[in-house]
Design a protein around this motif. Structure first.
Motif, PDB file in Angstrom:
ATOM      1  N   GLN A 100      58.804  19.039  26.949  1.00  0.00           N
ATOM      2  CA  GLN A 100      59.805  19.067  26.185  1.00  0.00           C
ATOM      3  C   GLN A 100      61.234  18.221  27.217  1.00  0.00           C
ATOM      4  O   GLN A 100      62.236  18.950  27.228  1.00  0.00           O
ATOM      5  CB  GLN A 100      60.559  20.249  25.613  1.00  0.00           C
ATOM      6  N   ILE A 101      60.813  17.202  27.841  1.00  0.00           N
ATOM      7  CA  ILE A 101      61.493  16.352  28.687  1.00  0.00           C
ATOM      8  C   ILE A 101      62.608  15.635  27.691  1.00  0.00           C
ATOM      9  O   ILE A 101      62.357  14.813  26.900  1.00  0.00           O
ATOM     10  CB  ILE A 101      60.676  15.499  29.644  1.00  0.00           C
ATOM     11  N   ASP A 102      63.836  15.796  28.240  1.00  0.00           N
ATOM     12  CA  ASP A 102      64.748  14.887  27.548  1.00  0.00           C
ATOM     13  C   ASP A 102      65.258  13.573  28.350  1.00  0.00           C
ATOM     14  O   ASP A 102      65.482  12.326  27.676  1.00  0.00           O
ATOM     15  CB  ASP A 102      66.268  15.551  27.294  1.00  0.00           C
ATOM     16  N   PHE A 103      64.889  13.373  29.604  1.00  0.00           N
ATOM     17  CA  PHE A 103      65.097  12.120  30.408  1.00  0.00           C
ATOM     18  C   PHE A 103      64.316  12.134  31.542  1.00  0.00           C
ATOM     19  O   PHE A 103      64.248  13.157  32.312  1.00  0.00           O
ATOM     20  CB  PHE A 103      66.563  12.134  30.916  1.00  0.00           C
ATOM     21  N   VAL A 104      63.850  11.048  31.946  1.00  0.00           N
ATOM     22  CA  VAL A 104      62.864  10.757  33.075  1.00  0.00           C
ATOM     23  C   VAL A 104      63.482   9.870  34.223  1.00  0.00           C
ATOM     24  O   VAL A 104      63.933   8.803  33.863  1.00  0.00           O
ATOM     25  CB  VAL A 104      61.540  10.052  32.571  1.00  0.00           C
ATOM     26  N   ILE A 105      63.854  10.410  35.496  1.00  0.00           N
ATOM     27  CA  ILE A 105      63.913   9.571  36.463  1.00  0.00           C
ATOM     28  C   ILE A 105      62.882   9.570  37.436  1.00  0.00           C
ATOM     29  O   ILE A 105      62.226  10.388  37.606  1.00  0.00           O
ATOM     30  CB  ILE A 105      65.351  10.402  37.187  1.00  0.00           C
ATOM     31  N   LEU A 112      50.251  13.134  41.707  1.00  0.00           N
ATOM     32  CA  LEU A 112      51.520  12.960  41.213  1.00  0.00           C
ATOM     33  C   LEU A 112      52.607  14.023  41.706  1.00  0.00           C
ATOM     34  O   LEU A 112      52.189  15.234  41.410  1.00  0.00           O
ATOM     35  CB  LEU A 112      51.633  12.952  39.757  1.00  0.00           C
ATOM     36  N   CYS A 113      53.802  13.919  42.159  1.00  0.00           N
ATOM     37  CA  CYS A 113      54.742  14.733  42.511  1.00  0.00           C
ATOM     38  C   CYS A 113      55.874  14.723  41.657  1.00  0.00           C
ATOM     39  O   CYS A 113      56.558  13.394  41.681  1.00  0.00           O
ATOM     40  CB  CYS A 113      54.757  15.029  44.077  1.00  0.00           C
ATOM     41  N   ALA A 114      56.429  15.826  41.246  1.00  0.00           N
ATOM     42  CA  ALA A 114      57.767  15.679  40.582  1.00  0.00           C
ATOM     43  C   ALA A 114      58.469  16.948  40.495  1.00  0.00           C
ATOM     44  O   ALA A 114      58.148  18.116  40.889  1.00  0.00           O
ATOM     45  CB  ALA A 114      57.569  15.411  38.949  1.00  0.00           C
ATOM     46  N   VAL A 115      59.642  17.075  40.015  1.00  0.00           N
ATOM     47  CA  VAL A 115      60.250  18.543  39.455  1.00  0.00           C
ATOM     48  C   VAL A 115      61.057  18.343  38.195  1.00  0.00           C
ATOM     49  O   VAL A 115      61.016  17.208  37.721  1.00  0.00           O
ATOM     50  CB  VAL A 115      61.323  18.721  40.573  1.00  0.00           C
ATOM     51  N   ILE A 116      60.886  19.492  37.645  1.00  0.00           N
ATOM     52  CA  ILE A 116      61.617  19.644  36.275  1.00  0.00           C
ATOM     53  C   ILE A 116      62.687  20.501  36.492  1.00  0.00           C
ATOM     54  O   ILE A 116      62.634  21.618  36.860  1.00  0.00           O
ATOM     55  CB  ILE A 116      60.484  20.222  35.124  1.00  0.00           C
ATOM     56  N   LEU A 175      65.359  17.581  32.557  1.00  0.00           N
ATOM     57  CA  LEU A 175      65.121  16.386  33.227  1.00  0.00           C
ATOM     58  C   LEU A 175      63.766  16.407  33.960  1.00  0.00           C
ATOM     59  O   LEU A 175      63.399  17.692  34.670  1.00  0.00           O
ATOM     60  CB  LEU A 175      66.283  16.082  34.224  1.00  0.00           C
ATOM     61  N   LEU A 176      63.109  15.400  33.981  1.00  0.00           N
ATOM     62  CA  LEU A 176      61.882  15.270  34.960  1.00  0.00           C
ATOM     63  C   LEU A 176      62.184  14.335  35.970  1.00  0.00           C
ATOM     64  O   LEU A 176      62.819  13.038  35.741  1.00  0.00           O
ATOM     65  CB  LEU A 176      60.743  14.858  34.039  1.00  0.00           C
ATOM     66  N   PHE A 177      62.056  14.526  37.310  1.00  0.00           N
ATOM     67  CA  PHE A 177      62.336  13.414  38.447  1.00  0.00           C
ATOM     68  C   PHE A 177      60.864  13.328  39.290  1.00  0.00           C
ATOM     69  O   PHE A 177      60.398  14.410  39.566  1.00  0.00           O
ATOM     70  CB  PHE A 177      63.307  14.064  39.172  1.00  0.00           C
TER      71      PHE A 177
END
Ligand SMILES: [Fe+2]
Ligand SMILES: [Fe+2]
Length: 255
Positions: free
Chosen positions: A30-35, A231-235, A3-5
């Protein structure tokens, strides 16, 4: 499952940085879903149907909100076909849209948005009680929470209390990324993901306007800063057999 958030997207500059980097992040990681948290996507406060669709078009699949959820009144016209997640414990909240369940790789992922209490306005229910209710009422294999709040301690305590039931507690709202990401017994946690918004700014706002208010007591509009965004995110990686998180990694791309 990966997941990528993405943390609070702030204004046009924040939307631009997401548009620029998201497609390559999805492929390379290789992200399956992005929130993504979109509570500041429209001029720094709230979201509109047009901007929600703009975010969905660049690869975001679920948009969480926060205390600014209702700042733009046409948000109330958005029907449930647009994947927005409203705060579960906010006055006037659209509670039926505060947890959304999606199927990813055969597993049902529940995505919730909950406000913490300390230094937060319009909160009408204890976040711990709200989470207990969600776990009881929502049938899913995996539970992800965007925990939207100011106080670091409250977010950490929440993660420890619910770690055995959740795959992730990701803090948002402060707009400052914390370096405390970790796995707590299979639950991915970070106190704050940080914002995707103007880098030269005071948490997204024009520096001079904030100083005019703080130093000179002037009434200012807190305009979104007109500078390039970070850009800030977590995987988050989830093991599909054990249904537990195995890693959380911070992403921070500065202009
Ligand atoms: Fe925010
Ligand atoms: Fe917020």
């Amino acid at each position: 499952m990966r997941l990528l958030f993405v943390g609070d997207i702030v204004g046009a500059s924040g939307r631009a940085v997401v548009k620029r980097y998201l497609p390559e992040l999805i492929v390379n990681q290789q992200i399956d879903f992005v929130i993504a948290n979109g509570e500041n996507a429209a001029h720094g406060k709230g979201i509109t149907p047009k901007i929600a669709n703009e975010l969905l078009a660049v690869g975001i699949e679920m948009i969480t909100l926060g205390n600014h959820a209702y700042s733009k009144k046409d948000v109330l016209e958005i029907d449930s076909s647009i994947p927005l997640v409203f705060p579960a414990n906010m006055e006037g909240a659209r509670r039926s849209l505060s947890t959304r369940v999606v199927e990813i790789k055969g597993l049902r992922l529940a995505i919730s948005n909950i406000l913490t209490q300390v230094f937060m306005d319009y909160v009408d229910e204890n976040p711990f009680d709200v989470m207990e209710d969600i776990l009881e009422e929502v049938d899913a294999d995996l539970y992800f929470v965007d925990l939207h709040g100011e106080a670091t301690s409250e977010k950490i305590a929440f993660a420890y209390y619910f770690k055995d039931h959740l795959i992730a507690v990701c803090g948002t709202h402060t707009h400052v990324q914390t370096a405390d990401e970790r796995i707590i017994d299979g639950c991915a946690f970070i106190t704050d993901v940080g914002m995707s918004g103007p880098f030269d700014s005071v948490i997204g706002r024009d520096v001079q306007e904030v100083l005019d208010r703080l130093v000179h007591n002037k009434h200012t509009r807190y305009t979104v800063a007109d500078t390039d965004s970070m850009l800030c995110a977590v995987i988050i990686e989830i093991d599909e057999i054990s249904k537990r998180s195995t890693s959380i990694e911070r992403v921070q791309i500065r202009p």
